[in-house]
Design a protein around this motif. Structure first.
Motif, PDB file in Angstrom:
ATOM      1  N   ILE A 108      39.738  26.770 -25.708  1.00 43.04           N
ATOM      2  CA  ILE A 108      39.804  28.254 -25.272  1.00 43.04           C
ATOM      3  C   ILE A 108      39.193  28.809 -26.685  1.00 43.04           C
ATOM      4  N   TYR A 109      38.111  29.547 -26.403  1.00 44.52           N
ATOM      5  CA  TYR A 109      37.121  30.420 -27.520  1.00 44.52           C
ATOM      6  C   TYR A 109      36.641  29.086 -28.485  1.00 44.52           C
ATOM      7  N   ILE A 110      36.755  27.943 -28.139  1.00 43.99           N
ATOM      8  CA  ILE A 110      36.087  26.862 -28.818  1.00 43.99           C
ATOM      9  C   ILE A 110      35.373  25.875 -28.105  1.00 43.99           C
ATOM     10  N   GLU A 111      34.260  25.529 -28.418  1.00 38.43           N
ATOM     11  CA  GLU A 111      33.607  24.565 -27.622  1.00 38.43           C
ATOM     12  C   GLU A 111      34.383  23.055 -27.840  1.00 38.43           C
ATOM     13  N   PRO A 112      34.469  22.193 -26.768  1.00 41.05           N
ATOM     14  CA  PRO A 112      35.005  20.814 -26.960  1.00 41.05           C
ATOM     15  C   PRO A 112      34.206  20.161 -27.644  1.00 41.05           C
ATOM     16  N   GLU A 113      32.854  20.119 -28.033  1.00 41.90           N
ATOM     17  CA  GLU A 113      32.250  19.328 -28.993  1.00 41.90           C
ATOM     18  C   GLU A 113      32.542  19.631 -30.565  1.00 41.90           C
ATOM     19  N   VAL A 114      32.984  20.691 -30.856  1.00 47.43           N
ATOM     20  CA  VAL A 114      33.625  21.365 -32.289  1.00 47.43           C
ATOM     21  C   VAL A 114      34.259  19.817 -32.760  1.00 47.43           C
ATOM     22  N   TYR A 124      32.735  28.949 -13.222  1.00 48.46           N
ATOM     23  CA  TYR A 124      33.127  27.634 -13.775  1.00 48.46           C
ATOM     24  C   TYR A 124      32.055  26.761 -13.155  1.00 48.46           C
ATOM     25  N   LYS A 125      31.356  25.889 -13.880  1.00 50.86           N
ATOM     26  CA  LYS A 125      30.166  25.062 -13.544  1.00 50.86           C
ATOM     27  C   LYS A 125      30.666  23.692 -14.144  1.00 50.86           C
ATOM     28  N   LYS A 126      30.352  22.679 -13.128  1.00 49.22           N
ATOM     29  CA  LYS A 126      30.601  21.283 -13.682  1.00 49.22           C
ATOM     30  C   LYS A 126      29.652  21.028 -14.818  1.00 49.22           C
ATOM     31  N   GLY A 127      30.119  20.401 -15.897  1.00 53.21           N
ATOM     32  CA  GLY A 127      29.098  20.138 -16.965  1.00 53.21           C
ATOM     33  C   GLY A 127      28.831  18.635 -17.262  1.00 53.21           C
ATOM     34  N   ASN A 168      33.290  32.325 -19.557  1.00 52.67           N
ATOM     35  CA  ASN A 168      34.652  33.199 -20.435  1.00 52.67           C
ATOM     36  C   ASN A 168      35.217  32.620 -21.418  1.00 52.67           C
ATOM     37  N   LYS A 169      34.321  31.420 -22.077  1.00 50.46           N
ATOM     38  CA  LYS A 169      34.847  30.874 -23.294  1.00 50.46           C
ATOM     39  C   LYS A 169      36.034  29.678 -22.988  1.00 50.46           C
ATOM     40  N   LEU A 170      36.106  29.485 -21.601  1.00 49.15           N
ATOM     41  CA  LEU A 170      37.316  28.363 -21.270  1.00 49.15           C
ATOM     42  C   LEU A 170      36.625  27.303 -20.946  1.00 49.15           C
ATOM     43  N   TYR A 171      36.831  26.049 -21.633  1.00 48.21           N
ATOM     44  CA  TYR A 171      36.204  24.676 -21.104  1.00 48.21           C
ATOM     45  C   TYR A 171      37.529  23.977 -20.808  1.00 48.21           C
ATOM     46  N   TYR A 172      37.142  23.134 -19.675  1.00 50.58           N
ATOM     47  CA  TYR A 172      38.258  22.057 -19.333  1.00 50.58           C
ATOM     48  C   TYR A 172      37.528  20.615 -19.503  1.00 50.58           C
TER      49      TYR A 172
END
Length: 174
Positions: free
Chosen positions: A155-161, A115-118, A135-139
């Motif tokens: 989960i398994y989808i980028e938040p920008e989608v 996990y890395k801060k984006g 691991n395809k998890l985005y918070y």
């Protein structure tokens, strides 16, 4: 006594079936169309969910899924049930009572090297701090005005989608 009770139950059931059968015969096509409409409604996935803290509407074709690991008073998980992927894309929305963005970022980044801060991300009315995992998890984390924390986990989808934006826009905080 048991035999008498059994006969009474059978008689009541027979009368009830006769009454239902008579009603369907009288209404004809209307009973068939009502049954078809009810079956279609039952088959349609539920995309609206409400908790003690918020309500949210999921994308068409997605379904609210129950998960015993999450407190249903503060979390809702939606899954793309029509996806052909092995791991179905999902969106989880949570409102925490007593957490801050900083606490959650520290927890995630200290818990795992993946996990890395984006970058910050603007979705709807919220500016989210993002934490991305390999691991395809985005918070996506946003501090609410009343001090609570809004978390949108994809989960398994980028938040920008594009499918994520209407979900976030539909969130109504209580």
């Amino acid at each position: 006594m048991k035999k008498i009770f059994s006969y009474v139950v059978v008689a009541i059931a027979a009368f009830a079936m006769a009454a239902c059968g008579n009603k369907s015969a009288n209404t004809g096509e209307s009973a068939d169309s009502t049954a078809t409409e009810q079956a279609a409604e039952a088959a349609a996935p539920s995309t609206f969910a409400e908790t003690d803290f918020f309500s949210v509407t999921g994308p068409d074709g997605w379904e609210v899924k129950a998960d015993n690991d999450w407190d249903s008073s503060k979390s809702v998980r939606m899954e793309d049930v029509n996806s052909t992927e092995t791991f179905k894309p999902a969106i989880k929305v949570t409102v925490y009572k007593e957490k801050t963005v900083q606490e959650k970022v520290e927890y995630l980044t200290n818990a795992s090297d993946t996990y890395k801060k984006g970058d910050d991300l603007k979705l709807g009315d919220y500016t989210f701090t993002t934490v991305r995992g390999s691991n395809k998890l985005y918070y996506c984390l946003a501090q609410l005005e009343d001090g609570r924390l809004l978390e949108v986990e994809t989960i398994y989808i980028e938040p920008e989608v594009e499918v994520v934006k209407p979900v976030v826009e539909s969130i109504k905080i209580k």
